[in-house]
Design an enzyme around this catalytic site. Structure first.
Site, PDB file in Angstrom:
ATOM      1  N   ASN A   1       0.858  -1.179   0.000  1.00 55.18           N
ATOM      2  CA  ASN A   1       0.000   0.000   0.000  1.00 55.18           C
ATOM      3  C   ASN A   1       0.896   1.232   0.000  1.00 55.18           C
ATOM      4  O   ASN A   1       1.876   1.284   0.743  1.00 55.18           O
ATOM      5  CB  ASN A   1      -0.918   0.001   1.224  1.00 55.18           C
ATOM      6  CG  ASN A   1      -2.022   1.014   1.124  1.00 55.18           C
ATOM      7  OD1 ASN A   1      -1.784   2.206   1.018  1.00 55.18           O
ATOM      8  ND2 ASN A   1      -3.256   0.526   1.144  1.00 55.18           N
TER       9      ASN A   1
ATOM     10  N   HIS B   1     -12.287  -5.275   0.423  1.00 54.63           N
ATOM     11  CA  HIS B   1     -11.991  -4.711  -0.892  1.00 54.63           C
ATOM     12  C   HIS B   1     -13.141  -5.000  -1.858  1.00 54.63           C
ATOM     13  O   HIS B   1     -14.051  -5.762  -1.544  1.00 54.63           O
ATOM     14  CB  HIS B   1     -10.683  -5.284  -1.454  1.00 54.63           C
ATOM     15  CG  HIS B   1      -9.456  -4.685  -0.857  1.00 54.63           C
ATOM     16  ND1 HIS B   1      -8.894  -5.150   0.313  1.00 54.63           N
ATOM     17  CD2 HIS B   1      -8.680  -3.636  -1.252  1.00 54.63           C
ATOM     18  CE1 HIS B   1      -7.824  -4.424   0.610  1.00 54.63           C
ATOM     19  NE2 HIS B   1      -7.674  -3.503  -0.331  1.00 54.63           N
TER      20      HIS B   1
ATOM     21  N   LYS C   1     -11.159  -7.991  -6.708  1.00 51.42           N
ATOM     22  CA  LYS C   1      -9.801  -8.264  -6.210  1.00 51.42           C
ATOM     23  C   LYS C   1      -9.550  -9.759  -6.168  1.00 51.42           C
ATOM     24  O   LYS C   1     -10.392 -10.530  -5.683  1.00 51.42           O
ATOM     25  CB  LYS C   1      -9.603  -7.649  -4.824  1.00 51.42           C
ATOM     26  CG  LYS C   1      -8.168  -7.746  -4.315  1.00 51.42           C
ATOM     27  CD  LYS C   1      -7.967  -6.906  -3.081  1.00 51.42           C
ATOM     28  CE  LYS C   1      -6.546  -7.022  -2.532  1.00 51.42           C
ATOM     29  NZ  LYS C   1      -5.533  -6.602  -3.511  1.00 51.42           N
TER      30      LYS C   1
END
Length: 273
Positions: A128, A159, A163
């Site tokens: 991230n 998410h 994903k």
């Protein structure tokens, strides 16, 4: 550098690829040097500005051959897939440029190939790239240092439903931080799945839970729970541009670094925090 930093985007059609390209174009001192996609993708040979929806031609055709892009760039932004990123790392080593990697889902046996590439190029890899998440990582490590194993650690991440990997790269970053705070290896205490009669929770484990729903950009919670009390650290991302800004910042930062493997704590000056 007095001239613009030439930055290319790999995986241009992906959710992050589109945002990365827009961020490069919007960043003063940066120049979009190329756009790449996998062989057979329908965007190949088309002008990037048109297929990305920018409403104007960029004069940059999407290509399935990343080699010329690496040769003509100072940095590449790579949010693709593990197998593709490994190939890109080999090219980065040859080109001696800055390879910013946001790809997640690497298997442990794949990582030595990245380490080998980092002997010749600047590799900046992070699950991230936002300031907030990296601060959360530091906080997670410090809280884990302060609390003993009477506090269970659980990491919950949510998410969007497209994903493909779980737990998320960010969740694993947080797990690594918690394990480091405890002075243990995450591989020895990780609990990634519970279904059926699993028995009681093992003391000292770091648990993970993954939710996939709708268009959620990214939410992460680190829960420290003991009898009678809980400490919850949380980060919520609502706009992918925050990751793109971090990636472009990393590309600029990498221009003055020696070859090696770095992360966003290095880029943000938080490594010793």
């Amino acid at each position: 550098m007095s001239s613009p930093i030439r930055i290319a985007v790999l995986g241009a059609s992906g959710r992050m690829g589109r945002v990365l390209a827009a961020q490069v174009l919007a960043t003063e001192g940066a120049e979009l040097s190329g756009l790449a996609e996998r062989p057979g993708h329908p965007w190949i040979g088309q002008d990037g500005g048109e297929v990305l929806g920018f409403g104007r031609k960029l004069g940059i055709l999407v290509t399935d051959d990343p080699l010329p892009i690496f040769a003509s760039s100072h940095a590449v932004l790579d949010f693709t897939a593990p197998a593709a990123t490994l190939e890109h790392a080999d090219l980065a080593a040859q080109a001696r440029l800055t390879h910013v990697i946001g790809t997640t889902g690497f298997a442990p046996e794949q990582l030595p190939r990245l380490e080998a590439a980092a002997r010749h190029a600047v590799l900046i890899r992070a699950g991230n790239m936002s300031l907030g998440v990296n601060l959360l990582t530091l906080l997670t490590k410090r809280v884990a240092q302060a609390l003993d194993a009477d506090f269970d650690i659980e990491i919950l991440e949510t998410h969007h439903n497209k994903k493909v990997d779980a737990p998320s790269g960010t969740a694993l970053m947080l797990g690594e931080a918690a394990a480091a705070g405890r002075g243990v290896k995450l591989s020895e205490v990780s609990d990634r799945g519970r279904d059926g009669d699993t028995g009681a929770r093992r003391r000292g484990d770091i648990g993970f839970a993954s939710l996939r729903a709708g268009d959620v950009v990214g939410e992460h919670e680190v829960i420290f729970a003991a009898p009678g009390e809980r400490i919850v650290l949380k980060h919520v991302a609502t706009d992918r541009s925050l990751f793109a800004r971090g990636a472009v910042k990393a590309a600029f930062w990498g221009q003055t670094q020696k070859p090696g493997e770095y992360d966003m704590l290095d880029v943000l000056g938080l490594k010793n925090g």
